[in-house]
Design an enzyme around this catalytic site. Sequence first.
Site, PDB file in Angstrom:
ATOM      1  N   SER A 222       8.043   1.435  -0.728  1.00 23.17           N
ATOM      2  CA  SER A 222       6.781   2.134  -0.491  1.00 23.17           C
ATOM      3  C   SER A 222       5.705   1.112  -0.166  1.00 23.17           C
ATOM      4  CB  SER A 222       6.410   2.970  -1.714  1.00 23.17           C
ATOM      5  OG  SER A 222       5.223   2.493  -2.298  1.00 23.17           O
ATOM      6  N   LYS A 223       4.673   1.613   0.534  1.00 23.72           N
ATOM      7  CA  LYS A 223       3.554   0.762   0.907  1.00 23.72           C
ATOM      8  C   LYS A 223       2.961   0.056  -0.299  1.00 23.72           C
ATOM      9  CE  LYS A 223       1.760   3.831   4.349  1.00 23.72           C
ATOM     10  NZ  LYS A 223       0.696   4.632   4.852  1.00 23.72           N
ATOM     11  N   ARG A 224       3.049   0.723  -1.440  1.00 24.87           N
ATOM     12  CA  ARG A 224       2.411   0.178  -2.633  1.00 24.87           C
ATOM     13  C   ARG A 224       3.280  -0.824  -3.374  1.00 24.87           C
ATOM     14  NH1 ARG A 224       0.572   4.881  -1.341  1.00 24.87           N
ATOM     15  NH2 ARG A 224       2.572   5.828  -1.833  1.00 24.87           N
TER      16      ARG A 224
END
Length: 495
Positions: free
Chosen positions: A263-265
């Site tokens: 995920s981007k995070r």
Amino acid sequence: MVSASPSSSVRVRFCPSPTGNPHVGLVRTALFNWAFARHHQGTLVFRIEDTDAARDSEESYEQLLGAMRWLGFDWDEGPEVGGPHEPYRQSQRMDIYRDVAQRLKDAGHAYDCYCTTEELDARRESARAAGKPSGYDGKCRDLTAEQVATYRAEGRTPIVRFRMPDETITFTDLVRGELTFTAENVPDYGIVRANGAPLYTLVNPVDDALMEITHVLRGEDLLSSTPRQIALYKALTELGIAKTTPEFGHLPYVMGEGNKKLSKRDPQASLNLYRERGFLPEGLLNYLSLLGWSFSADQDVFSIDEMVAKFEIEDVNANPARFDLKKAEAINADHIRQLDPAAFAAACAPWLEAPHANWAPEDFDQAAWEAIAPYAQTRVTVLSDITANVDFLFRQTPVEDEASWNKAMKEGSDALLRTARAKLADADWSSADALKEAVLAAGEEHGLKLGKAQAPVRVAVTGRTVGLPLFESLQILGRARTLPRIDAALAKLTA
Ligand code: GLU
Ligand code: ZN
């Protein structure tokens, strides 16, 4: 990386939203588009999808451009280079979208939908309960003037919805082959918000049409929007806005730890992490190219030019790719080994200066650096490793690393160090081998093998238990600086 002037009709685009730190998924998409464009001597359009004022920022935009430049990408149309379809920032194209939305409505391809969120939710729930498709049910497709008047009188403001044709949509994905979406699975969808703001669903295909994009290569997460966009393209073609429908290729998911989608995070996903750790752009791109593609069965390390020469979208694998940090590091290390010495020294420069360097700038010694650099080049994985490997040369005293000290300094280390110091004092410092012999002989006197004998010497001189080849390191540091460090360690041991 040299950009060839476009000589084919291939036009691809890289169109991120500037919503924070660029992540590796985005870089992989940029890379595949860039490589595809260069392989086909086509055109790469760089477009900024900054229509979401709440999430986009000027800072993210600058970061994005900086990242693209750092990676070594170039583009033929877009920010800073211009092009025939300016502007390339969607925030500056709002009039275009308003106009297209109106034309779609006028032609009956889109309509105002007055349903409130609560109403939509309630209907979705009951459809679900009845086991029916839960997408938009078409309630506002054909409102009478009277119904519209009533809604308006109630103070409702409509969104604009695209009217999906009631037909099955089939297309051949360049990565996944033929895909079919039945009409009931692709309901009418919003293209303009109630406040008049156009949505991704509209602006992205409209710009692809106006910019004459021939191939859309993007992440698998966007696959569900493709049948909608194909339908919209058809409408745009009918209105004379689009010339052709592009081909689509959806790049596989990238899986991170625990086999979950990266995920981007995820900290591992942040491009900044790789920049800060001192990945070479070409090392990182080499690794990222393997997320869904392979160069050959037996070769994982290659240059970006080699990748471009071989890159075919048909060779991209539809299966999820696994992100493997260890492999990324190993590939980066290979790229470091391949640099010519001058390029390696240049790449290291930022790590020899503040804020990375932990020595006083005036203590930096160019000659010592040039002497040690070849040993570092064959051993570091990422450039940030440099600092700790060479700091013993540029500090008045070695770093104090308690863990290293405790690990190396054992019962009897003082006796060993005393012997080693005496033998090193008499050794021939023009030969690293002679220094090794000195420590070897000292070890023998104390019943220690070389490895055990050199550990306290290394910590006394460099402050650390691991580092570059010890005897070459001592030689570069020199007799006059080495012996006092051993004395200081002995003083500390006996205190
Ligand atoms: N701006 C979109 C994104 O960042 C682009 C999607 C697309 O390639 O169609 O996901
Ligand atoms: Zn409605």
